[in-house]
Design an enzyme around this catalytic site. Structure first.
Site, mmCIF file in Angstrom:
data_model
loop_
_atom_site.group_PDB
_atom_site.id
_atom_site.type_symbol
_atom_site.label_atom_id
_atom_site.label_comp_id
_atom_site.label_asym_id
_atom_site.label_seq_id
_atom_site.Cartn_x
_atom_site.Cartn_y
_atom_site.Cartn_z
ATOM 1 C CG HIS A 279 -0.493 -0.011 2.526
ATOM 2 N ND1 HIS A 279 -0.147 1.141 3.199
ATOM 3 C CD2 HIS A 279 -0.283 -1.026 3.390
ATOM 4 C CE1 HIS A 279 0.263 0.833 4.424
ATOM 5 N NE2 HIS A 279 0.202 -0.477 4.560
ATOM 6 C CG ASP A 291 2.540 0.135 7.905
ATOM 7 O OD1 ASP A 291 2.101 -0.471 6.908
ATOM 8 O OD2 ASP A 291 1.814 0.471 8.860
ATOM 9 C CD GLU A 325 -3.392 -1.527 5.314
ATOM 10 O OE1 GLU A 325 -3.633 -2.472 6.066
ATOM 11 O OE2 GLU A 325 -2.752 -0.512 5.705
ATOM 12 C CD GLU A 326 -1.420 2.113 7.518
ATOM 13 O OE1 GLU A 326 -2.185 1.669 8.392
ATOM 14 O OE2 GLU A 326 -0.233 1.765 7.423
ATOM 15 C CG ASP A 353 0.899 -3.921 5.002
ATOM 16 O OD1 ASP A 353 1.746 -3.101 5.395
ATOM 17 O OD2 ASP A 353 -0.328 -3.810 5.240
ATOM 18 C CG HIS A 423 0.392 2.520 12.565
ATOM 19 N ND1 HIS A 423 -0.839 2.003 12.943
ATOM 20 C CD2 HIS A 423 0.621 2.060 11.310
ATOM 21 C CE1 HIS A 423 -1.317 1.273 11.961
ATOM 22 N NE2 HIS A 423 -0.448 1.289 10.947
#
Length: 467
Positions: A279, A291, A325-326, A353, A423
């Site tokens: 992503h 990520d 995606e997130e 991912d 994140h």
């Protein structure tokens, strides 16, 4: 007759690869490690574009960059697929402190959860109640919760070897915590960051309000693990302390964005599609290198490696750089929706991912027959120390492509360091090791090569040919 067929399957499972396959895998790894592009791509994506939150200017720049780089590879097709995505903006840096009953204050590190509403412009201050789970929340009820900030402090389970299992065991407090807390009159939510490391970096992530009207939504933020420990200890010593936090995030109308798609058209079975993807969007605190910048560049590298290794795919192989995606999965859903509408036959899909760490193997969502075929390829991967082949999940973006007959897979790197960065502001380019990233790309390309060569039918098929 049935016994003969079963015997053929068993024999095939023992000899379902050739000397040519060994040579092709060796060439793929050689190309990745001596002439790779993934690290160079990631450097630009991370350091020149940065964090790529859906709907942001950086996300749009990443789309343009992805299309341009895929076009440079000389693929048969490169195009953009429209998708509407949410636009949430963090705003000014969040601020928070613990205030004791004696009015002494200690600053702490927080960040708004993705999709959260803002606090009052002057901030929010209230007493705090610490809980571990939703069952405890229900037992306490409105009488003890109303007017307070709920502090969810359930840590990731340390004795689980798979850190993804540990993450799965506590992420519901982040995603659903605000919805559950507001039922009992809470005015805000603070959630312990989803990481096994004790540090000062809060980890954001998506959360939901379900269908709550705007006036009932309460602000939600993550707190760093060090400060979660501090807040918990402080509450034990001073139950009347208060917590103050201020955040100014905003939710706007959906905006237009794109999945970026490139294709090598199959030489024998052009209507059988194989997808490799990651992503393109990321959270905004770091630059999204693990990520999922790593997954994006590894997926792009798969197509480049096949071409550089002189392999002509029999099936059409696509790289898809998914958007959103997130905080919505809009890109993955849109791609599957369009594939279904066009009647496309997706026989295989692979997602990266889980960070750019040392590859260990793959997990597979497939039939027993296809999984047994995968197991027969393990000796091919042994020289590269790839040993993990298990049935399980694949990836969020490729998940909507699942049918009864196809194979979905997820790259599984070593997971021990992933949630140190996930994140958080620590998800940056300097945290990615060049060689580990390249090994992951080569491992993905090798699996794609084998499925292209033998198909998803467990009967043997002719090897791919050299240019």
């Amino acid at each position: 007759m049935k016994k003969i067929i079963l015997l053929l399957f068993a024999l095939h499972a023992m000899v379902s690869y050739s000397q040519t396959d060994e040579e092709n895998l060796k060439e793929i790894y050689k190309q990745a490690l001596t002439n790779g592009k993934s690290y160079q791509w990631l450097d630009y994506l991370s350091n020149q574009i940065g964090g790529r939150l859906s709907g942001s200017l950086q996300a749009e720049l990443a789309v343009q960059w992805g299309k341009k780089e895929l076009e440079k590879l000389g693929l048969d097709k490169v195009w953009l697929q429209e998708v509407m995505v949410p636009k949430w903006v963090r705003g000014a840096k969040e601020y928070a402190f613990i205030e004791s009953s004696k009015k002494q204050t200690t600053n702490v590190n927080i960040c708004a959860l993705g999709g959260s509403v803002a606090t009052n412009p002057l901030g929010l201050k209230a007493k705090v109640i610490e809980i571990q789970n939703f069952e405890e929340l229900e037992k306490l009820g409105e009488e003890q919760i109303k007017g307070k900030i709920v502090f969810y402090n359930r840590p990731m389970q340390e004795d689980l070897i798979s850190t993804f299992n540990a993450y799965g065991g506590c992420v519901n407090q982040r995603y659903q915590g605000a919805v559950e807390a507001q039922k009992y009159g809470a005015v805000g939510v603070i959630v312990r960051s989803m990481t096994l490391r004790l540090d000062d970096f809060p980890h954001t992530g998506s959360m939901t309000y379900d269908n709550l009207p705007l006036e009932k939504r309460i602000p939600a933020a993550a707190i760093s693990t060090n400060d979660a420990e501090l807040l918990s200890t402080s509450l034990q010593l001073d139950a009347d302390l208060e917590f103050y936090f201020k955040q100014s995030c905003s939710q706007f109308r959906d905006v237009l964005s794109y999945n970026v798609i490139g294709e090598i058209t199959g030489s024998e079975f052009p209507k059988e599609y194989m997808v490799i993807g990651g992503h393109l969007d990321s959270w905004d605190l770091g630059d999204g290198s693990h990520d999922d910048g790593a997954g994006v560049v590894q997926s792009m590298e798969v197509l480049r490696l096949l071409k550089a290794s002189g392999i002509t795919p029999k099936r059409s192989i696509r790289v898809v750089l998914f958007m959103n995606e997130e905080n919505g999965l809009r890109g993955g859903k849109k791609y599957a929706e369009e594939a279904k509408r066009k009647g496309e036959n997706h026989v295989f899909a692979l997602e990266s991912d889980a960070g750019g760490f040392t590859p260990r193997g793959f997990s597979f969502d497939c039939s027993d027959a296809n999984f047994n075929q995968v197991l027969s390829w393990k000796p091919l991967f042994k020289p590269y120390l790839i040993h993990y082949f298990e049935k399980g999940g694949s990836g969020a973006d490729v998940g909507p492509l699942k049918t009864d007959n196809n194979v979905l897979a997820g790259l599984r790197p070593d997971s021990q360091r992933y949630f140190d960065h996930h994140h958080a502001a620590t998800d940056t380019f300097d945290a990615v090791n060049k060689r580990e990233l390249e090994l992951g790309a080569a491992t993905m390309a090798s699996l794609v090569y084998l499925f292209d060569t033998y198909g998803t039918n467990p009967l043997p098929k002719q090897s791919a040919v050299k240019n």
